[in-house]
Design a protein around this motif. Structure first.
Motif, PDB file in Angstrom:
ATOM      1  N   PRO A 160       0.826  -1.147   0.152  1.00 14.36           N
ATOM      2  CA  PRO A 160       0.012  -0.041   0.147  1.00 14.36           C
ATOM      3  C   PRO A 160       0.876   1.144  -0.003  1.00 14.36           C
ATOM      4  O   PRO A 160       0.436   2.150  -0.488  1.00 14.36           O
ATOM      5  N   THR A 161       1.978   1.298   0.440  1.00 13.64           N
ATOM      6  CA  THR A 161       2.789   2.452   0.649  1.00 13.64           C
ATOM      7  C   THR A 161       3.948   2.559  -0.066  1.00 13.64           C
ATOM      8  O   THR A 161       4.926   3.546  -0.285  1.00 13.64           O
ATOM      9  N   GLY A 162       4.264   1.620  -1.008  1.00 15.07           N
ATOM     10  CA  GLY A 162       5.536   1.308  -1.817  1.00 15.07           C
ATOM     11  C   GLY A 162       6.612   0.607  -1.132  1.00 15.07           C
ATOM     12  O   GLY A 162       7.795   0.916  -1.806  1.00 15.07           O
ATOM     13  N   ASN A 163       6.466   0.126  -0.086  1.00 17.37           N
ATOM     14  CA  ASN A 163       7.669  -0.277   0.582  1.00 17.37           C
ATOM     15  C   ASN A 163       7.701  -2.001   1.016  1.00 17.37           C
ATOM     16  O   ASN A 163       8.584  -2.262   1.722  1.00 17.37           O
ATOM     17  N   ALA A 164       6.901  -2.540   0.442  1.00 15.04           N
ATOM     18  CA  ALA A 164       6.897  -4.139   0.616  1.00 15.04           C
ATOM     19  C   ALA A 164       8.298  -4.815   0.298  1.00 15.04           C
ATOM     20  O   ALA A 164       8.668  -4.186  -0.772  1.00 15.04           O
ATOM     21  N   GLY A 165       8.564  -5.457   0.989  1.00 20.35           N
ATOM     22  CA  GLY A 165       9.794  -6.277   0.878  1.00 20.35           C
ATOM     23  C   GLY A 165      10.917  -5.430   1.351  1.00 20.35           C
ATOM     24  O   GLY A 165      12.376  -6.008   1.203  1.00 20.35           O
ATOM     25  N   HIS A 166      10.866  -4.450   2.449  1.00 17.66           N
ATOM     26  CA  HIS A 166      11.762  -3.788   2.906  1.00 17.66           C
ATOM     27  C   HIS A 166      12.713  -4.946   4.079  1.00 17.66           C
ATOM     28  O   HIS A 166      12.617  -4.520   5.276  1.00 17.66           O
ATOM     29  N   ILE A 167      13.535  -5.512   3.566  1.00 19.28           N
ATOM     30  CA  ILE A 167      14.111  -6.793   4.154  1.00 19.28           C
ATOM     31  C   ILE A 167      15.174  -6.216   5.301  1.00 19.28           C
ATOM     32  O   ILE A 167      15.467  -6.678   6.258  1.00 19.28           O
ATOM     33  N   GLY A 168      15.483  -5.100   4.872  1.00 15.98           N
ATOM     34  CA  GLY A 168      16.566  -4.334   5.896  1.00 15.98           C
ATOM     35  C   GLY A 168      16.312  -4.195   7.233  1.00 15.98           C
ATOM     36  O   GLY A 168      17.226  -3.986   8.321  1.00 15.98           O
ATOM     37  N   HIS A 169      14.840  -3.892   7.677  1.00 17.93           N
ATOM     38  CA  HIS A 169      14.404  -3.857   8.819  1.00 17.93           C
ATOM     39  C   HIS A 169      13.815  -5.141   9.414  1.00 17.93           C
ATOM     40  O   HIS A 169      12.904  -4.936  10.234  1.00 17.93           O
ATOM     41  N   ILE A 170      14.129  -6.330   9.076  1.00 17.85           N
ATOM     42  CA  ILE A 170      13.640  -7.436   9.732  1.00 17.85           C
ATOM     43  C   ILE A 170      14.978  -7.609  10.800  1.00 17.85           C
ATOM     44  O   ILE A 170      16.084  -7.740  10.594  1.00 17.85           O
ATOM     45  N   SER A 171      14.491  -7.876  12.000  1.00 17.16           N
ATOM     46  CA  SER A 171      15.248  -7.971  13.033  1.00 17.16           C
ATOM     47  C   SER A 171      15.944  -9.653  13.076  1.00 17.16           C
ATOM     48  O   SER A 171      14.975 -10.533  13.112  1.00 17.16           O
ATOM     49  N   VAL A 172      17.327  -9.665  13.048  1.00 14.76           N
ATOM     50  CA  VAL A 172      17.774 -10.968  13.050  1.00 14.76           C
ATOM     51  C   VAL A 172      18.667 -11.322  14.077  1.00 14.76           C
ATOM     52  O   VAL A 172      19.246 -12.259  14.330  1.00 14.76           O
ATOM     53  N   ASP A 173      18.743 -10.263  15.087  1.00 13.62           N
ATOM     54  CA  ASP A 173      19.589 -10.264  16.203  1.00 13.62           C
ATOM     55  C   ASP A 173      18.748  -9.725  17.552  1.00 13.62           C
ATOM     56  O   ASP A 173      18.900  -8.434  17.625  1.00 13.62           O
ATOM     57  N   LEU A 174      18.015 -10.400  18.223  1.00 13.69           N
ATOM     58  CA  LEU A 174      17.147 -10.007  19.002  1.00 13.69           C
ATOM     59  C   LEU A 174      17.786  -9.047  20.403  1.00 13.69           C
ATOM     60  O   LEU A 174      17.292  -8.126  20.736  1.00 13.69           O
ATOM     61  N   ASP A 175      18.826  -9.374  20.560  1.00 15.37           N
ATOM     62  CA  ASP A 175      19.679  -8.476  21.431  1.00 15.37           C
ATOM     63  C   ASP A 175      20.926  -7.747  20.804  1.00 15.37           C
ATOM     64  O   ASP A 175      21.625  -7.241  21.500  1.00 15.37           O
ATOM     65  N   CYS A 219      16.075   3.030  12.853  1.00 15.28           N
ATOM     66  CA  CYS A 219      14.608   2.795  12.639  1.00 15.28           C
ATOM     67  C   CYS A 219      13.755   2.686  13.897  1.00 15.28           C
ATOM     68  O   CYS A 219      12.514   2.740  13.766  1.00 15.28           O
ATOM     69  N   GLY A 220      14.560   2.300  15.113  1.00 15.72           N
ATOM     70  CA  GLY A 220      13.874   2.165  16.208  1.00 15.72           C
ATOM     71  C   GLY A 220      13.963   0.598  16.592  1.00 15.72           C
ATOM     72  O   GLY A 220      13.344   0.446  17.639  1.00 15.72           O
ATOM     73  N   GLY A 221      14.315  -0.074  15.747  1.00 13.45           N
ATOM     74  CA  GLY A 221      14.364  -1.692  16.113  1.00 13.45           C
ATOM     75  C   GLY A 221      15.719  -2.106  16.721  1.00 13.45           C
ATOM     76  O   GLY A 221      16.517  -0.875  17.021  1.00 13.45           O
ATOM     77  N   ARG A 222      16.007  -3.312  16.805  1.00 13.08           N
ATOM     78  CA  ARG A 222      17.128  -3.709  17.363  1.00 13.08           C
ATOM     79  C   ARG A 222      17.467  -5.041  16.512  1.00 13.08           C
ATOM     80  O   ARG A 222      16.748  -5.808  16.224  1.00 13.08           O
ATOM     81  N   GLY A 223      19.025  -5.044  16.246  1.00 12.45           N
ATOM     82  CA  GLY A 223      19.459  -6.099  15.546  1.00 12.45           C
ATOM     83  C   GLY A 223      18.940  -6.218  14.178  1.00 12.45           C
ATOM     84  O   GLY A 223      18.820  -7.316  13.560  1.00 12.45           O
ATOM     85  N   CYS A 224      18.697  -5.302  13.482  1.00 11.62           N
ATOM     86  CA  CYS A 224      18.339  -5.398  11.895  1.00 11.62           C
ATOM     87  C   CYS A 224      19.100  -5.612  11.180  1.00 11.62           C
ATOM     88  O   CYS A 224      20.418  -5.519  11.181  1.00 11.62           O
ATOM     89  N   VAL A 225      18.656  -6.359   9.839  1.00 15.24           N
ATOM     90  CA  VAL A 225      19.771  -6.832   8.872  1.00 15.24           C
ATOM     91  C   VAL A 225      20.511  -5.515   8.679  1.00 15.24           C
ATOM     92  O   VAL A 225      21.800  -5.574   8.296  1.00 15.24           O
ATOM     93  N   GLU A 226      19.894  -4.506   8.170  1.00 17.49           N
ATOM     94  CA  GLU A 226      20.694  -3.053   7.826  1.00 17.49           C
ATOM     95  C   GLU A 226      21.944  -2.891   8.739  1.00 17.49           C
ATOM     96  O   GLU A 226      22.778  -2.625   8.411  1.00 17.49           O
ATOM     97  N   ARG A 227      21.492  -2.988   9.945  1.00 16.08           N
ATOM     98  CA  ARG A 227      22.345  -2.762  11.221  1.00 16.08           C
ATOM     99  C   ARG A 227      23.588  -3.402  11.115  1.00 16.08           C
ATOM    100  O   ARG A 227      24.667  -3.125  11.466  1.00 16.08           O
ATOM    101  N   ILE A 228      23.743  -4.638  10.378  1.00 14.96           N
ATOM    102  CA  ILE A 228      24.834  -5.648  10.398  1.00 14.96           C
ATOM    103  C   ILE A 228      25.214  -5.722   9.013  1.00 14.96           C
ATOM    104  O   ILE A 228      26.436  -5.856   8.755  1.00 14.96           O
ATOM    105  N   ALA A 229      24.255  -5.661   7.984  1.00 20.12           N
ATOM    106  CA  ALA A 229      24.918  -5.844   6.664  1.00 20.12           C
ATOM    107  C   ALA A 229      25.140  -4.737   5.713  1.00 20.12           C
ATOM    108  O   ALA A 229      25.480  -4.832   4.510  1.00 20.12           O
ATOM    109  N   SER A 230      24.680  -3.505   5.977  1.00 22.84           N
ATOM    110  CA  SER A 230      24.801  -2.290   5.138  1.00 22.84           C
ATOM    111  C   SER A 230      26.561  -2.242   5.053  1.00 22.84           C
ATOM    112  O   SER A 230      27.172  -2.531   5.960  1.00 22.84           O
ATOM    113  N   GLY A 231      26.763  -1.261   4.004  1.00 26.75           N
ATOM    114  CA  GLY A 231      28.386  -0.993   4.042  1.00 26.75           C
ATOM    115  C   GLY A 231      28.881  -0.433   4.996  1.00 26.75           C
ATOM    116  O   GLY A 231      29.778  -0.759   5.493  1.00 26.75           O
TER     117      GLY A 231
END
Length: 322
Positions: free
Chosen positions: A165-180, A186-198
């Protein structure tokens, strides 16, 4: 473009495309066969106010409008750094502070004579490009990722671009893969982006003791070069990034049953430094029978992904009944 069989009617279609990021604003006229026939580009005045940024967009559009093909451009597609809100027609790119809930669709429509305007996030645009002209072509269910300054993505489901609906579906970078894990902007914790971005690959390598060479280059590209040369800390930072990507990809594949994951963006330029540990890590995460054979491959559309994707998304979304 013509063939021996006569005129190709797909080339009669023309879409105006914009690719808007924190560094550049690129524009093109793209025909229905995926050929870029006219280009324009301006630097993004990212630290200026919103109207100054918009004037750069208008300058790109004015250059496109000077082409005789402009009159055949029936719509404008925009792929923008996000967040975007396609339902509201607004953008709030993290790297363009002057645009916060900026009414980009309304402004572009006004300066293009009331043409229809489609807005998607840059990850969705890249996905549309790869499904149209790249590595995801021929796949009905695909996940595409942009791994660069951030980590974005998009989905193709049942043969159609799924922008949400907003044009953002599939935004995998803010899936949390490390709960701690570390807090993410973004306000989350352990997001893919926080580990895997350049920048985060480089940050982790520096924190673990890697040091740049004499040129002082401390980017992810420099870390990749060090990893390629055998530096164990640099390799470990890429392996950690690959693990985070694998966890996010496997989770998405399990949820959506995608058959291929296509990875583009600057970090993908590391090649096997990234892809070899990613494929190994996927064996640990993608274990169920229906995701075990997931294909992971580099993107093919390169630096034109944003423009081709903005055009492809426009053609795809305008074909869907509203």
């Amino acid at each position: 473009m013509y063939t021996d069989r006569g005129h190709d009617p797909s080339t009669d279609l023309v879409v105006a495309a914009l690719d808007i990021g924190g560094t550049k604003i690129a524009g093109a006229l793209v025909d229905g066969g995926g050929r870029i026939v006219v280009r324009a580009q301006r630097p993004t005045p990212a630290r200026e106010d919103g109207d100054t940024v918009m004037r750069a967009v208008e300058s790109v559009l004015a250059e496109l409008a000077a082409s005789p093909l402009w009159e055949r451009a029936g719509a404008v597609g925009i792929g923008s750094a996000g967040p975007v809100d396609a339902s509201a027609g607004t953008v709030s790119p993290v790297n363009v502070p002057g645009w916060r809930d900026y009414p980009l669709v309304e402004r572009v429509r006004a300066v293009t004579g009331g043409r229809p305007v489609e807005l998607v996030g840059d990850g969705v645009a890249m996905t549309a490009a790869e499904h149209w002209q790249g590595a995801a072509r021929g796949y009905d269910n695909a996940l595409c990722l942009v791994v660069s300054t951030g980590v974005g993505g998009g989905l193709v489901l049942d043969g159609r671009l799924h922008s949400g609906p907003t044009g953002n579906a599939g935004h995998i970078g803010h899936i949390s893969v490390d709960l701690d894990g570390d807090p993410c902007p973004c306000g989350g914790r352990g997001c893919v982006e926080r580990i895997a971005s350049g920048p985060n690959i480089a940050r982790r390598a520096l924190a673990e003791g890697w040091r740049p060479g004499p040129d002082g280059d401390s980017t992810a590209a420099a870390v990749a070069a060090a990893a390629r040369a055998g530096d164990p800390v640099a390799r470990a930072s890429f392996e950690r990034a690959a693990q985070a990507l694998a966890a996010g990809i496997a989770a998405t594949a399990t949820l959506m049953e995608v058959r291929i994951a296509v990875i583009g963006g600057g970090v993908a330029g590391a090649g096997e430094v990234l892809f070899a540990p990613l494929r190994r890590a996927l064996r640990d995460y993608a274990t169920l029978s229906f995701v075990r054979d997931l294909t992971v491959t580099p993107a093919l559309t390169g630096t034109d992904a944003g423009l081709l994707g903005a055009a492809a998304a426009t053609l795809a979304l305008q074909a869907v009944p509203r």
